[in-house]
Design a protein around this motif. Sequence first.
Motif, PDB file in Angstrom:
ATOM      1  N   GLY A 165       0.765  -1.238   0.000  1.00  0.00           N
ATOM      2  CA  GLY A 165       0.000   0.000   0.000  1.00  0.00           C
ATOM      3  C   GLY A 165       0.791   1.279   0.000  1.00  0.00           C
ATOM      4  O   GLY A 165       0.204   2.378   0.017  1.00  0.00           O
ATOM      5  N   ALA A 166       2.116   1.214  -0.013  1.00  0.00           N
ATOM      6  CA  ALA A 166       2.929   2.437   0.028  1.00  0.00           C
ATOM      7  C   ALA A 166       2.647   3.314  -1.187  1.00  0.00           C
ATOM      8  O   ALA A 166       2.500   2.825  -2.311  1.00  0.00           O
ATOM      9  CB  ALA A 166       4.410   2.087   0.088  1.00  0.00           C
ATOM     10  N   ALA A 167       2.579   4.618  -0.953  1.00  0.00           N
ATOM     11  CA  ALA A 167       2.335   5.568  -2.037  1.00  0.00           C
ATOM     12  C   ALA A 167       3.633   6.120  -2.615  1.00  0.00           C
ATOM     13  O   ALA A 167       3.637   6.736  -3.685  1.00  0.00           O
ATOM     14  CB  ALA A 167       1.472   6.717  -1.536  1.00  0.00           C
ATOM     15  N   GLY A 168       4.726   5.912  -1.897  1.00  0.00           N
ATOM     16  CA  GLY A 168       6.046   6.362  -2.361  1.00  0.00           C
ATOM     17  C   GLY A 168       7.122   5.610  -1.617  1.00  0.00           C
ATOM     18  O   GLY A 168       6.867   4.995  -0.573  1.00  0.00           O
ATOM     19  N   VAL A 169       8.342   5.662  -2.144  1.00  0.00           N
ATOM     20  CA  VAL A 169       9.461   4.938  -1.543  1.00  0.00           C
ATOM     21  C   VAL A 169      10.702   5.819  -1.538  1.00  0.00           C
ATOM     22  O   VAL A 169      11.005   6.500  -2.528  1.00  0.00           O
ATOM     23  CB  VAL A 169       9.760   3.626  -2.311  1.00  0.00           C
ATOM     24  CG1 VAL A 169      11.052   2.976  -1.807  1.00  0.00           C
ATOM     25  CG2 VAL A 169       8.600   2.650  -2.176  1.00  0.00           C
ATOM     26  N   ILE A 170      11.413   5.792  -0.415  1.00  0.00           N
ATOM     27  CA  ILE A 170      12.732   6.414  -0.314  1.00  0.00           C
ATOM     28  C   ILE A 170      13.719   5.298   0.037  1.00  0.00           C
ATOM     29  O   ILE A 170      13.523   4.585   1.018  1.00  0.00           O
ATOM     30  CB  ILE A 170      12.775   7.495   0.783  1.00  0.00           C
ATOM     31  CG1 ILE A 170      11.751   8.594   0.508  1.00  0.00           C
ATOM     32  CG2 ILE A 170      14.185   8.089   0.885  1.00  0.00           C
ATOM     33  CD1 ILE A 170      11.530   9.523   1.705  1.00  0.00           C
ATOM     34  N   ILE A 171      14.762   5.140  -0.793  1.00  0.00           N
ATOM     35  CA  ILE A 171      15.792   4.137  -0.514  1.00  0.00           C
ATOM     36  C   ILE A 171      17.092   4.876  -0.197  1.00  0.00           C
ATOM     37  O   ILE A 171      17.521   5.724  -0.986  1.00  0.00           O
ATOM     38  CB  ILE A 171      16.001   3.195  -1.710  1.00  0.00           C
ATOM     39  CG1 ILE A 171      14.694   2.463  -2.045  1.00  0.00           C
ATOM     40  CG2 ILE A 171      17.109   2.172  -1.413  1.00  0.00           C
ATOM     41  CD1 ILE A 171      14.771   1.599  -3.290  1.00  0.00           C
ATOM     42  N   TYR A 172      17.684   4.573   0.958  1.00  0.00           N
ATOM     43  CA  TYR A 172      18.935   5.255   1.292  1.00  0.00           C
ATOM     44  C   TYR A 172      20.119   4.301   1.196  1.00  0.00           C
ATOM     45  O   TYR A 172      19.993   3.093   1.363  1.00  0.00           O
ATOM     46  CB  TYR A 172      18.855   5.923   2.669  1.00  0.00           C
ATOM     47  CG  TYR A 172      18.655   5.012   3.862  1.00  0.00           C
ATOM     48  CD1 TYR A 172      19.742   4.539   4.603  1.00  0.00           C
ATOM     49  CD2 TYR A 172      17.366   4.663   4.278  1.00  0.00           C
ATOM     50  CE1 TYR A 172      19.556   3.736   5.716  1.00  0.00           C
ATOM     51  CE2 TYR A 172      17.171   3.852   5.381  1.00  0.00           C
ATOM     52  CZ  TYR A 172      18.273   3.391   6.107  1.00  0.00           C
ATOM     53  OH  TYR A 172      18.092   2.593   7.201  1.00  0.00           O
ATOM     54  N   ASN A 173      21.266   4.872   0.912  1.00  0.00           N
ATOM     55  CA  ASN A 173      22.466   4.098   0.617  1.00  0.00           C
ATOM     56  C   ASN A 173      22.975   3.368   1.861  1.00  0.00           C
ATOM     57  O   ASN A 173      22.721   3.786   2.999  1.00  0.00           O
ATOM     58  CB  ASN A 173      23.563   5.026   0.076  1.00  0.00           C
ATOM     59  CG  ASN A 173      24.466   4.335  -0.931  1.00  0.00           C
ATOM     60  OD1 ASN A 173      24.475   3.114  -1.023  1.00  0.00           O
ATOM     61  ND2 ASN A 173      25.221   5.125  -1.693  1.00  0.00           N
ATOM     62  N   ASN A 174      23.701   2.283   1.659  1.00  0.00           N
ATOM     63  CA  ASN A 174      24.343   1.558   2.756  1.00  0.00           C
ATOM     64  C   ASN A 174      25.854   1.769   2.765  1.00  0.00           C
ATOM     65  O   ASN A 174      26.582   1.090   3.471  1.00  0.00           O
ATOM     66  CB  ASN A 174      24.006   0.069   2.689  1.00  0.00           C
ATOM     67  CG  ASN A 174      24.404  -0.545   1.358  1.00  0.00           C
ATOM     68  OD1 ASN A 174      25.010   0.111   0.510  1.00  0.00           O
ATOM     69  ND2 ASN A 174      24.044  -1.808   1.157  1.00  0.00           N
TER      70      ASN A 174
END
Length: 464
Positions: A175-184
Amino acid sequence: MKKPVLKLTIAAAITAGTFSFQVAAVQVKPVYAQQPVNVLDHKIVQHFNVENVYQNIDYLSKEPRIAGTESEEKAVQYIQSQFQSYGYETEIQPFTFLSYTEPESIFLSIKGSGETFTPSAFTYTVSGSITGELAVAGLGKKEELADSNLTGKIALIQRGEISFAEKVLNAAEKGAAGVIIYNNTDGALNGTLGEANDAYVPAVSLTKAEGEALAAKAAAETLTASLTVEGASVDEKTSHNVIAVKKPTNQTKATNDIIVVGAHHDSVPGAPGANDDASGSAMTLELARLFKDIPTDTELRFITFGAEEVGLVGSQYYVDGLPEEEVSRMIANFNLDMVGSRDAGDLVMMTADGEPNLVTELAQASSTRLNGEAIPYLAGGRSDHVPFAEAGVPAALFIHDPAEPWYHTPDDTIDKISKEKLQDVGEIVGTAIYEKARFDNQGIKVKKASKVSVPHLYHNEDIQ
């Protein structure tokens, strides 16, 4: 050039817009005799005209040649006209592909924080404007999200273990409307979702520091985020391959063999692509001119491919459309990609599986005759030799390693091109082709290569 996905035989690093390979030369005794330069080599060396190559690079690199655009179409028409000026009948082979347009603007804010962020969009992300609760979602794996309800929220996910596309799809499924992926790891995160998908939601990336700070705050209090991606789109566009064919000079004495010489004529957005790959296209044109009036017993096909930079689309389309009978007759594919930069490293060859084949043997023999040493080869994909190799055709990429610092940048311009390097490549490749294609060649019988499977569309670190 979509530059090489590499086997374990080399170590690859892509940093600051460049890539380089730690190369261990693989020494193979060529099947063809390593004899001194002879009169047959001189037929090629004396008639190869590096000024022609340079002038064609100059014309082609006036502007970027992005696949499916008017500028690529101009390049296609120019290449066809050059082939025709040498006396060839030509074919322009159209094909369609999905083209991604990058966002015009990206905006991310956290309500009440006053913080500023510098997000980047993943290739193939979609446009949208969302405001919702920021939800920490671990690595975004299915098992982690099994009991989560992300409806209307913006999922904050760490890079690692699974692809970026899987993370976005897993979050969207919950159900997420957006995604933020952060670096490792330190540094900016520039990645791709691999291909278009209607199930994607807007997805952007942050640095490790930005993402970890947000995750810590979101664990302690409820945060509301606003994410906007504008101008991103996926559209069907048309690109073209340009094909010129030289039939054997005397059909009664001809072999049944086909040698393909090729390069890609498109470039990436913003880059004039003098080296990548106007140099290879111009080299293909000059070799076509050179061989037009030289007697040969082998069919020679000179091809420039479109849409290489978006996933080897043109070369894959060409190979997929060949009758099996023609594929079985193909004994070699010489792929010329980035062969003229003054500040790139030494000339190497890359085969899709890292194994020697007829192309490497011919080129090692010719380079030994001309320069006293054999060109090394190594494993590498992500260029137009890969579809040929996957079809079982002996194929190799000719490229300088490491690449120039301005690879895929606006600085890939004609003033960076070395005529000496062009001359060297032209002589080596030209004499290698002629060694096999000339009449009365009693060389080795060609053993058909095994088909290989190569993950060639994107470098692994681009997708996860």
